[in-house]
Design an enzyme around this catalytic site. Sequence first.
Site, PDB file in Angstrom:
ATOM      1  N   TYR A   1    -106.331  53.947  -5.548  1.00 49.69           N
ATOM      2  CA  TYR A   1    -106.297  53.109  -4.352  1.00 49.69           C
ATOM      3  C   TYR A   1    -104.875  52.932  -3.832  1.00 49.69           C
ATOM      4  O   TYR A   1    -104.643  52.933  -2.629  1.00 49.69           O
ATOM      5  CB  TYR A   1    -106.973  51.760  -4.631  1.00 49.69           C
ATOM      6  CG  TYR A   1    -108.454  51.897  -4.924  1.00 49.69           C
ATOM      7  CD1 TYR A   1    -109.217  52.873  -4.281  1.00 49.69           C
ATOM      8  CD2 TYR A   1    -109.100  51.095  -5.840  1.00 49.69           C
ATOM      9  CE1 TYR A   1    -110.574  53.034  -4.559  1.00 49.69           C
ATOM     10  CE2 TYR A   1    -110.466  51.249  -6.122  1.00 49.69           C
ATOM     11  CZ  TYR A   1    -111.184  52.222  -5.470  1.00 49.69           C
ATOM     12  OH  TYR A   1    -112.516  52.382  -5.745  1.00 49.69           O
TER      13      TYR A   1
ATOM     14  N   ARG B   1    -108.715  54.016 -11.115  1.00 57.88           N
ATOM     15  CA  ARG B   1    -108.921  53.857  -9.663  1.00 57.88           C
ATOM     16  C   ARG B   1    -107.893  52.930  -9.028  1.00 57.88           C
ATOM     17  O   ARG B   1    -107.696  52.959  -7.820  1.00 57.88           O
ATOM     18  CB  ARG B   1    -110.352  53.372  -9.380  1.00 57.88           C
ATOM     19  CG  ARG B   1    -111.394  54.478  -9.527  1.00 57.88           C
ATOM     20  CD  ARG B   1    -112.702  54.142  -8.845  1.00 57.88           C
ATOM     21  NE  ARG B   1    -113.244  52.881  -9.292  1.00 57.88           N
ATOM     22  CZ  ARG B   1    -113.824  52.680 -10.475  1.00 57.88           C
ATOM     23  NH1 ARG B   1    -113.923  53.685 -11.331  1.00 57.88           N
ATOM     24  NH2 ARG B   1    -114.290  51.505 -10.810  1.00 57.88           N
TER      25      ARG B   1
ATOM     26  N   TYR C   1    -116.691  53.260   5.385  1.00 53.81           N
ATOM     27  CA  TYR C   1    -118.105  52.958   5.606  1.00 53.81           C
ATOM     28  C   TYR C   1    -118.332  51.471   5.341  1.00 53.81           C
ATOM     29  O   TYR C   1    -117.580  50.832   4.601  1.00 53.81           O
ATOM     30  CB  TYR C   1    -119.017  53.831   4.732  1.00 53.81           C
ATOM     31  CG  TYR C   1    -119.017  53.513   3.266  1.00 53.81           C
ATOM     32  CD1 TYR C   1    -118.097  54.091   2.402  1.00 53.81           C
ATOM     33  CD2 TYR C   1    -119.948  52.633   2.731  1.00 53.81           C
ATOM     34  CE1 TYR C   1    -118.113  53.799   1.053  1.00 53.81           C
ATOM     35  CE2 TYR C   1    -119.974  52.335   1.381  1.00 53.81           C
ATOM     36  CZ  TYR C   1    -119.041  52.919   0.550  1.00 53.81           C
ATOM     37  OH  TYR C   1    -119.049  52.620  -0.787  1.00 53.81           O
TER      38      TYR C   1
ATOM     39  N   ALA D   1    -122.904  46.556   3.500  1.00 57.79           N
ATOM     40  CA  ALA D   1    -124.110  46.686   2.677  1.00 57.79           C
ATOM     41  C   ALA D   1    -124.744  45.314   2.468  1.00 57.79           C
ATOM     42  O   ALA D   1    -125.967  45.187   2.405  1.00 57.79           O
ATOM     43  CB  ALA D   1    -123.747  47.316   1.338  1.00 57.79           C
TER      44      ALA D   1
END
Lengths: 273, 92
Positions: free
Chosen positions: A69, A65, A91, A123
Site C-alpha cells: 500500500y 500488504r 472500486y 459494498a
Amino acid sequence: MSGSLVCVGTGMTLGAHISPIARSHIEQADIVFSLMANGFAQKWLEEMNDEVRTLQGFYQEGKNRNITYNEMVEAILTEVRNGKKVVAAFYGHPGVFACVSHRAINKAKKEDLPATMEPGISAEDCLYADLGIDPGQTGCTHYETSQFMFYQRNIETSAHLILWQVALAGDKSLAKFSTGSAYREVLVELLLEHYPSDHQVILYQAKGIAIDTMRAEYISLTELIDAELFMHTTLVIPPCTKMQPNDKVLARLAEIDKKEKRAKDGPVLSLVL
Amino acid sequence: MSKVIQVLETMASDASLINEENISTFLTTTEINAEQQRAITAKSAGQLAETIADLPELMAFSQVLPADEDAPIEDEQEDDNSASSKLLASSF
C-alpha cells in the site's frame, strides 16, 4: 504547474454506480491510477481515459500488504509531484476500507499538494440494499475480520456485526491471499462465546457486473469453517439478542420529562395590585 | 468502447433492462458476437471473460490492515521489527 490528486470511487457494479463527478475527474485526468475489482471494470476504466495505470502489480503473495500500500501511495504521489492532474480510481468507495486513498491524500496535504476525495457506492451500501438491513434499526458494527480477532472488542449481540475480508481471517503476516479452515475455527470459537452455534449468518457478495448474481448465502455459524469464501466475501451476523433498556438513563430522562411537564402545566401566576 | 463492455455498462444503467425479455431484445441490437450473447444470457461472467482476449485477472482486497500504520515501513517483510508486526504483537 502544480499537480493535484482526486481519489474517486467507481462503485461496486460496473456502469451502475459511478457518479457524474467521478466520471468527469477520470475523463479529464492526465493519469488515472486504478484498483478495480475485476477485469471488466478495468477495461471500462481504460475506455474513459487513455492513461490508466493499474496498481495491481504491487500485490504479491508473500509480500506484506502494508509495504504494497505504501508503494501504491508513492506511485500515485510521484506523478502528483511531477505536476500531473492525477486521479486514483478505486472500486466501491475510495475512503471505506481503502487505506491507499487516505494515505495518499494525507501525504499530499503534508506536501501542500491539493488532494480531495469523491465518494462512491460502497459494498456496505450495496449490502444494506441487497440484504434489507437498516443499520439504524438495531445498530451495526463493522470490523476488518483479522483486526476483530487480534484485539479485544465489546461484542454487541443486539446489533448487526459485519466482518469484512473474512477469507483472510487471522492472517498476521499480511502477506496471504487467503487463510484456511484452521484460522476460521479460531474466528468461530471467538464468535461462539457470544452467539449460539446454530445462529444463521450470511455470506454476502455484491454484484461486480450487471450479469452477476448477488450472493446472500445463509449458513449456521459453525458452517463458516468450511464455507467457500472469496476475497470479496463479507460475513454478516444478525443480532441474536434483543436490545436491553438502559434503566439508569431512562430514569434520568423521565425526571427531566416530569420537570418540563410541571413547568409547562403549572399555574399561571398573575400580579395582583 | 469495447462492444461487450458497452453492453455491460448499458445493462447496468438502463432501468428497462431488468427483465429477461427486454435483455434478449436488447442483445439482438448489439454488435457483440453469439458467444458473448450466450454468456450474458446465461449470466456467466466466467464464460464472458473467456471471450475477451486481454481481460486482466485482478485481485480485490479491501485495502485495510488489521493494524493500520500510516508511516512507511522498511522493506523487511520477514523481520519481526516491522511496524505492523510490532503493533500486532503489542496486543497479545
